[in-house]
Design an enzyme around this catalytic site. Structure first.
Site, PDB file in Angstrom:
ATOM      1  N   ARG A  53       0.838  -1.574  -0.352  1.00 36.25           N
ATOM      2  CA  ARG A  53       0.211   0.237  -0.279  1.00 36.25           C
ATOM      3  C   ARG A  53       1.225   1.141  -0.095  1.00 36.25           C
ATOM      4  NH1 ARG A  53      -2.161   2.754   4.526  1.00 36.25           N
ATOM      5  NH2 ARG A  53      -1.279   0.675   6.247  1.00 36.25           N
ATOM      6  N   TYR A 105     -16.918  15.980 -16.439  1.00 38.44           N
ATOM      7  CA  TYR A 105     -17.416  14.696 -15.873  1.00 38.44           C
ATOM      8  C   TYR A 105     -18.859  14.320 -14.625  1.00 38.44           C
ATOM      9  CZ  TYR A 105     -17.213   9.846 -14.258  1.00 38.44           C
ATOM     10  OH  TYR A 105     -16.825   8.227 -13.984  1.00 38.44           O
ATOM     11  N   ASP A 177      -8.545  17.866 -15.653  1.00 43.13           N
ATOM     12  CA  ASP A 177      -8.786  16.509 -16.239  1.00 43.13           C
ATOM     13  C   ASP A 177      -8.056  16.729 -17.445  1.00 43.13           C
ATOM     14  OD1 ASP A 177      -9.778  14.209 -16.552  1.00 43.13           O
ATOM     15  OD2 ASP A 177     -11.651  14.568 -15.783  1.00 43.13           O
ATOM     16  N   LYS A 202      -8.735   4.678 -19.583  1.00 43.87           N
ATOM     17  CA  LYS A 202      -9.412   4.713 -20.965  1.00 43.87           C
ATOM     18  C   LYS A 202      -8.081   5.056 -21.696  1.00 43.87           C
ATOM     19  CE  LYS A 202     -12.518   6.605 -18.601  1.00 43.87           C
ATOM     20  NZ  LYS A 202     -14.074   5.182 -17.941  1.00 43.87           N
TER      21      LYS A 202
END
Length: 381
Positions: A53, A105, A177, A202
């Site tokens: 982590r 978005y 973004d 994406k």
């Protein structure tokens, strides 16, 4: 990668974050699945890894690669794009304020409206194509000006340099973004932004088989340290395999984007002339109101477009139901072409026109995509 000089984007895409495995000489990177790492006799960690982590070789390689591609100093990878968005806003304090675009978005809008609003973080959504509206929306406690260009789903383009100037004048950070464009087409840090966010799901992943997000920063400052803290304490980190999958796709990114762009231009041109289409939203069309701006700040116009079908929602739904080469599905940036009725995905609060279909143009032959849309449009009354 050894850096004796500045390398071009295609070379960075292949080599950044990659290296020959020291243990085996393997050219392809191994997947480091271990969750924990051995301590030395004195209790230290001689290889630099404590717990997956905190750090993982695959994640570190991906973060280094994305920072190089965006021209930033550091990157932080997350388990999803929205995890990356959330980590940025987690650096805010109650009473802080965000300026964001109206055409944004819907997931990012929901994070601000339904998650951080409960923590007294305010948000004003404005038409960012109007610079004066953005200036009027800025307050004394504005801390972030959030930029999304091209936007989702109307493909509106925002002047990144101008927005960064407004943010900095107010003592705020400019965050972009860059998911729709990818660093292959647009570099917001070079245009003045402080941070860039991606849904690596994406175009960076490019195959519709991995979920992820990332934040890249211009400087390793306090704001990015807060993103790192959210990554560590929040724990929304990608798995080693997911990092490996994104890294596998980065070398082809510049070449995939060229094909996405070429296909999208042809599809947009066809749709613009179709009698059953009332509007096409694609900045690559010369008569698009954002064409000049996109040409100035992008190297190409992207693989995303949207179009509005005459007849509203029923007609749009008919087109989406009749396609054969396109897949009717959410998401974008994969090799396959996708189409969806966007307002239905966004829910009852959506302001998206009911006749609008969002299209992710893939890597099939453009003529097959055009033929498919033509036959689907023929089913409209």
């Amino acid at each position: 990668m050894k850096r004796s000089r500045t390398h071009r984007f295609e070379t960075l895409a292949v080599h950044a974050g990659h290296g020959v495995d020291a243990a085996t000489g393997a050219v392809a990177p191994p997947i480091h699945l271990s969750t924990t790492f051995e301590r030395a006799a004195d209790g230290s960690y001689p290889h630099g890894y404590l717990y997956s982590r905190n750090d993982n070789p695959n994640r570190n390689g991906l973060e280094a690669a994305l920072a190089a591609l965006e021209g930033g100093s550091s990157g932080a990878a997350f388990a999803s794009g929205l995890a990356a968005v959330t980590a940025i806003f987690q650096g805010l304090q109650p009473g802080d304020h965000v300026v964001a675009p109206k055409d944004i978005y819907h997931g990012t809008a929901n994070v601000l409206k339904h998650l951080f609003a409960k923590w007294q973080v305010g948000a004003t959504f404005v038409d960012m194509t109007r610079l004066d509206d953005v200036k009027r929306a800025v307050r004394a406690h504005t801390r972030i000006v959030w930029i999304e260009t091209p936007s989702n789903p109307l493909l509106q383009c925002v002047d990144i340099a101008a927005m960064a100037g407004v943010a900095h004048h107010a003592g705020a950070r400019a965050v972009a973004d860059n998911t729709f464009a990818s660093p292959a087409l647009q570099r917001p840090l070079d245009l003045g932004c402080d941070m860039v966010m991606h849904a690596t799901t994406k175009y960076l992943g490019g195959r519709s088989d991995v979920l992820g997000g990332a934040v890249i920063t211009r400087a390793d400052d306090e704001a990015f340290a807060q993103v790192r803290t959210a990554q560590l304490f929040g724990g929304a980190v990608p798995s080693p395999f997911d990092c490996w999958l994104v890294m596998r796709s980065l070398p082809t990114l510049p070449y995939r984007m060229r094909a996405h762009c070429a296909n999208a231009r042809k599809v947009a041109t066809f749709l613009r002339e179709h009698p059953k289409v009332s509007a096409v939203h694609y900045p690559g069309l010369e008569d698009n109101p954002f064409h000049a701006l996109a040409k100035k700040q992008m190297s190409d116009f992207g693989g995303m477009l949207s179009f509005e079908v005459k007849g509203g929602k029923d007609a749009a739904m008919t087109v989406a139901a009749q396609v054969e080469v396109f897949t009717r599905a959410t998401s974008l940036g994969g090799v396959e072409s996708l189409i969806e009725h966007r307002a239905s995905i966004e829910g009852p609060e959506s302001k998206t026109p009911q006749g609008l279909l969002r299209v992710s143009v893939g890597l099939e032959h453009a003529d097959d995509l055009i033929d498919d849309l033509a036959q689907a449009l023929d089913h409209c009354a």
